[in-house]
Design a protein around this motif. Structure first.
Motif, PDB file in Angstrom:
ATOM      1  N   GLN A   1       0.971  -1.062  -0.237  1.00 37.01           N
ATOM      2  CA  GLN A   1       0.322  -0.233  -0.053  1.00 37.01           C
ATOM      3  C   GLN A   1       1.208   1.548  -0.581  1.00 37.01           C
ATOM      4  O   GLN A   1       0.323   2.262  -0.851  1.00 37.01           O
ATOM      5  CB  GLN A   1      -1.159   0.244   0.863  1.00 37.01           C
ATOM      6  N   SER A   2       2.202   1.182   0.513  1.00 42.66           N
ATOM      7  CA  SER A   2       2.979   2.394   0.972  1.00 42.66           C
ATOM      8  C   SER A   2       3.780   2.906  -0.361  1.00 42.66           C
ATOM      9  O   SER A   2       3.667   3.390  -0.778  1.00 42.66           O
ATOM     10  CB  SER A   2       3.661   1.741   2.128  1.00 42.66           C
ATOM     11  N   ALA A   3       3.126   1.347  -1.346  1.00 43.55           N
ATOM     12  CA  ALA A   3       4.597   1.711  -1.826  1.00 43.55           C
ATOM     13  C   ALA A   3       4.453   2.457  -3.246  1.00 43.55           C
ATOM     14  O   ALA A   3       4.570   3.034  -4.356  1.00 43.55           O
ATOM     15  CB  ALA A   3       4.735   0.033  -3.238  1.00 43.55           C
ATOM     16  N   ARG A   4       2.500   1.699  -3.107  1.00 43.09           N
ATOM     17  CA  ARG A   4       1.679   2.582  -4.531  1.00 43.09           C
ATOM     18  C   ARG A   4       1.355   3.817  -4.608  1.00 43.09           C
ATOM     19  O   ARG A   4       0.923   4.802  -5.344  1.00 43.09           O
ATOM     20  CB  ARG A   4       0.126   1.565  -4.458  1.00 43.09           C
ATOM     21  N   LYS A   5       1.260   4.395  -3.000  1.00 48.28           N
ATOM     22  CA  LYS A   5       0.922   5.548  -2.524  1.00 48.28           C
ATOM     23  C   LYS A   5       1.311   6.226  -2.914  1.00 48.28           C
ATOM     24  O   LYS A   5       1.408   7.040  -3.303  1.00 48.28           O
ATOM     25  CB  LYS A   5       0.448   5.780  -0.843  1.00 48.28           C
ATOM     26  N   ILE A   6       3.349   6.337  -2.585  1.00 46.55           N
ATOM     27  CA  ILE A   6       4.159   6.577  -3.135  1.00 46.55           C
ATOM     28  C   ILE A   6       4.337   7.095  -5.268  1.00 46.55           C
ATOM     29  O   ILE A   6       4.614   8.061  -5.345  1.00 46.55           O
ATOM     30  CB  ILE A   6       5.490   6.002  -2.704  1.00 46.55           C
ATOM     31  N   ALA A   7       4.306   5.596  -5.439  1.00 45.14           N
ATOM     32  CA  ALA A   7       3.840   5.999  -6.552  1.00 45.14           C
ATOM     33  C   ALA A   7       3.613   6.606  -7.433  1.00 45.14           C
ATOM     34  O   ALA A   7       3.458   7.493  -8.813  1.00 45.14           O
ATOM     35  CB  ALA A   7       3.997   3.782  -7.138  1.00 45.14           C
ATOM     36  N   LYS A   8       2.175   6.991  -7.034  1.00 42.28           N
ATOM     37  CA  LYS A   8       0.967   7.614  -7.777  1.00 42.28           C
ATOM     38  C   LYS A   8       0.838   8.908  -6.976  1.00 42.28           C
ATOM     39  O   LYS A   8      -0.024   9.323  -8.108  1.00 42.28           O
ATOM     40  CB  LYS A   8      -0.985   6.873  -6.759  1.00 42.28           C
ATOM     41  N   THR A   9       1.516   9.822  -6.737  1.00 44.03           N
ATOM     42  CA  THR A   9       1.563  10.690  -5.742  1.00 44.03           C
ATOM     43  C   THR A   9       3.318  11.027  -7.050  1.00 44.03           C
ATOM     44  O   THR A   9       2.531  12.181  -7.048  1.00 44.03           O
ATOM     45  CB  THR A   9       2.239  11.118  -4.431  1.00 44.03           C
TER      46      THR A   9
ATOM     47  N   ALA B   1       3.432  12.272   0.365  1.00 47.13           N
ATOM     48  CA  ALA B   1       2.425  10.473  -0.006  1.00 47.13           C
ATOM     49  C   ALA B   1       2.365  10.523   1.571  1.00 47.13           C
ATOM     50  O   ALA B   1       0.933   9.646   0.972  1.00 47.13           O
ATOM     51  CB  ALA B   1       3.231  10.148  -0.379  1.00 47.13           C
ATOM     52  N   GLY B   2       2.715  10.940   2.274  1.00 49.51           N
ATOM     53  CA  GLY B   2       1.752  10.409   3.239  1.00 49.51           C
ATOM     54  C   GLY B   2       2.073   9.196   4.297  1.00 49.51           C
ATOM     55  O   GLY B   2       1.133   8.685   4.973  1.00 49.51           O
ATOM     56  N   VAL B   3       3.422   9.033   3.776  1.00 46.97           N
ATOM     57  CA  VAL B   3       4.067   7.634   4.152  1.00 46.97           C
ATOM     58  C   VAL B   3       5.443   8.223   4.729  1.00 46.97           C
ATOM     59  O   VAL B   3       5.685   8.397   4.234  1.00 46.97           O
ATOM     60  CB  VAL B   3       4.653   6.265   3.197  1.00 46.97           C
ATOM     61  N   ALA B   4       5.299   6.879   5.841  1.00 48.18           N
ATOM     62  CA  ALA B   4       6.787   7.397   7.127  1.00 48.18           C
ATOM     63  C   ALA B   4       7.866   6.759   5.787  1.00 48.18           C
ATOM     64  O   ALA B   4       8.130   6.154   4.916  1.00 48.18           O
ATOM     65  CB  ALA B   4       6.968   6.939   7.525  1.00 48.18           C
ATOM     66  N   VAL B   5       9.514   8.120   5.574  1.00 46.81           N
ATOM     67  CA  VAL B   5       9.967   7.159   4.698  1.00 46.81           C
ATOM     68  C   VAL B   5      10.977   7.473   5.566  1.00 46.81           C
ATOM     69  O   VAL B   5      11.211   9.321   6.304  1.00 46.81           O
ATOM     70  CB  VAL B   5      10.277   8.091   3.586  1.00 46.81           C
TER      71      VAL B   5
END
Lengths: 412, 412
Positions: free
Chosen positions: A301-309, A337-341
């Motif tokens: 889900q995080s991967a998809r979210k970052i890719a889409k952003t 993207a709203g994901v912790a990196v």
């Protein structure tokens, strides 16, 4: 013409006929210019149909109608698609219009109207001119054919701002028989599916139980149409139908554990991916196809979210349009993207060019080489977050003057 | 020149000096072209400072530095802002660069380096040239002045793709004394604040306790800078500083219940709203200022979410650029905002033009009149969801060829 995007099956770019599907297309006159805008597909008695629809809270009347009919059954005998009018934001009269279309198709084909699926695409907020469709339908019913050329014509008739029709076929051998799969799709703008893409239909002559078709449809959607985003604008009319006519002379696939399901699914998925990538490639005003791969994520889900952003960032897309190696915009998109990196673990590659290592510019970074790469028509941006084993991929295009032109004058 | 956007105070467009703030600007040479790119602000001993920073997970080095210093104190004595380099995605060297800048300012002004705030804006991924800043700083320290003209010069020096400097003042009478508030801001693209906007600083001579300033800063941010979105691209460098120098001869405001806080807050909010709307109005390539008001929502979060989704929709923004009355795109954006809506209760107005009633086109809809309205430079889109009493508003601009041009050539 042959494509080899998927190792497990060969894609055929000239669509093949599918036993159990008859189709035709023509002109109802929903567009002012003289172009086809209506497609009718009829499915044999043994057919099962599943679909995924837009998650929009303002879904169009044809989506409301079609979703309702497929809610408790996998039986459908026809699909009517019109371009030129979305029949969205048209209230109760719009729903009545979709219902009337279904009834007229039902009467012409001698099937119950609730076995008729409806898809519409075009301008939102304009009433559907049912009289025009009713006038055109008898000729379409008359012209129904299993000829391969009808698939190409159908792919052309459902286009809106698409610049190329999208149709493709595959054959996969199951139990010694060639199973045929043919798909068509339309989509170019307002493409950020929550569930499917603008409009797509993939039909196969395989015998697949309705109970299996539905989850198969969901999995294929997720691996294909849900990976495309042109502009982040999700449509009111998105729909993808998966039809299994059951005409092929093999035993029914009626269990998830049936090993033949995997072969069939791989072929359907390859068709869907091909159509989905074509939609990104044909994005409004697009000059580049862009693949964004995110690996090393804590979860998919995080991967998809970052890719889409990244894929939906106007700043990334305008830099790509200009072949400008302004990779900092990719870093900015990852950041929002709203994901912790962890910036210190971040790697970014454009094609084979290392750009970022450990959160800052790579030692081997060569701007001239990267700029040369960016002048190409196929760009891959690979991110490694360095946080886990999950990955995902999204497909998009660049943002050019063409997008502004097309969308400023769309209704004229 | 006087503006009357806020009834509770009068805005003055020629910035006024603020007692307790001295400032200067000049050229470090971070841009190739000869333009100012460095601003230094010094605050008196009695000052308290609060700030809101970007929520980006890839926040720039100056944000990391400044956030750290203000984490447990409201004491800061200086703020150094540079344009031309964001100092983002620059790793440990970038953080060291921010720290060095703070140390040099500290040495020149004889204040601890941890009382120096740093803000940077410009290209991401490029190392900050500390030597250039170090060379320019002594002259800036020498030139520090409380002259009003220095505020206008500072507003010009922090610009990137901004086409106009953004500075404004207000006076509010508290306890018989005129309290002065002056603010500057920069922002034009990559504007979708999660917390603030690109860079803004608002200073007042009011005596406000540090414990109060921080929540005041948050509330003002939410009512102003967080309402702007140009392109949905949130920056790595967003920061907004609120400075209270405490030089005005009135008793300290040190309780949330102090009735004087409301007067001061209204004036600071008016300044912040003015600057925020200027940012939207000066959005990259913008030709129209667009106000999106969502009422009748179940809660304020839903209203904000829908307003932002409309504001960030490329399809809505391109239609507005073309003055095309394609309001169906607003319906589509509402539908994909991730908020439950009831289409049958939906109303949409553009200015005073009723467009949608009960989810479909209004009986009085007049496309020619709407098109004429859309040719104006100020557009208000009002949504009523018909579901509750909550409302919110967001400010944006249209999406034009200018945006593509600016962002294709930003680094050159």
């Amino acid at each position: 013409m042959v494509d080899t995007t998927n190792a497990s099956c060969v894609l055929v770019r000239e669509p093949l006929p599918v036993q159990g599907v008859r189709l035709s297309s023509g002109r109802a006159g929903l567009y002012k210019k003289p172009r086809p805008d209506l497609v009718l597909l009829a499915f044999g008695e043994k057919s099962h149909v599943a679909a995924t629809f837009t998650l929009s809270a303002t879904a169009a009347a044809p989506v409301l109608w079609s979703r309702d009919q497929l809610a408790n059954t996998s039986h459908a005998r026809a699909l009517l698609i019109n371009a030129g009018c979305a029949n969205a934001a048209t209230g109760a009269p719009g729903l009545a219009a979709a219902q009337t279309c279904a009834a007229q198709v039902g009467a012409l084909l001698d099937v119950p109207s609730h076995h008729v699926q409806i898809g519409s695409t075009g301008v939102i907020g304009v009433p559907l001119d049912v009289a025009k469709i009713a006038s055109a339908l008898p000729a379409l019913a008359e012209a129904l054919t299993d000829d391969a050329k009808a698939w190409s014509a159908a792919a052309a008739a459902i286009m809106t701002t698409d610049t190329i029709p999208k149709a493709v076929s595959a054959r996969v051998n199951i139990d010694g028989h060639d199973i045929t799969i043919t798909g068509i799709a339309k989509g170019s703008g307002m493409i950020a599916p929550n569930m499917a893409t603008m409009l797509a239909a993939i039909a196969s002559d395989a015998p697949v139980a309705g109970s299996i078709l539905s989850s198969l449809c969901q999995r294929v959607t997720q691996a294909s149409f849900n990976r495309v985003t042109v502009d982040g604008d999700c449509s009111t009319n998105d729909a993808f139908w998966l039809i299994a006519t059951g005409e092929a002379p093999i035993a029914p696939i009626d269990a998830e554990t049936d090993p033949r399901l995997a072969s069939l699914e791989a072929a359907i998925e390859a068709i869907a991916i091909h159509l989905a990538q074509k939609i990104a490639r044909d994005g409004e005003g697009a000059t580049k196809f862009v693949r964004i791969h995110v690996a090393g994520a804590a979860n998919a889900q995080s991967a998809r979210k970052i890719a889409k952003t990244i894929a939906e960032s106007p700043l990334v897309k305008t830099a790509l349009a200009a072949s400008d190696a302004n990779w900092g915009r990719v870093v900015a998109a990852i950041g929002r993207a709203g994901v912790a990196v962890n910036l210190d673990k971040l790697s970014i590659d454009f094609g084979t060019h290392a750009v970022v290592r450990g959160g800052l510019v790579a030692a081997s970074y060569d701007e001239a080489a990267l700029s040369a790469y960016l002048r190409g028509e196929n760009i891959t941006i690979s991110i490694d977050l360095g946080l886990g084993a999950a990955q995902d991929e999204v497909w998009t295009c660049d943002l050019t003057h063409g997008y502004i032109d097309i969308n400023g004058s769309y209704r004229s």
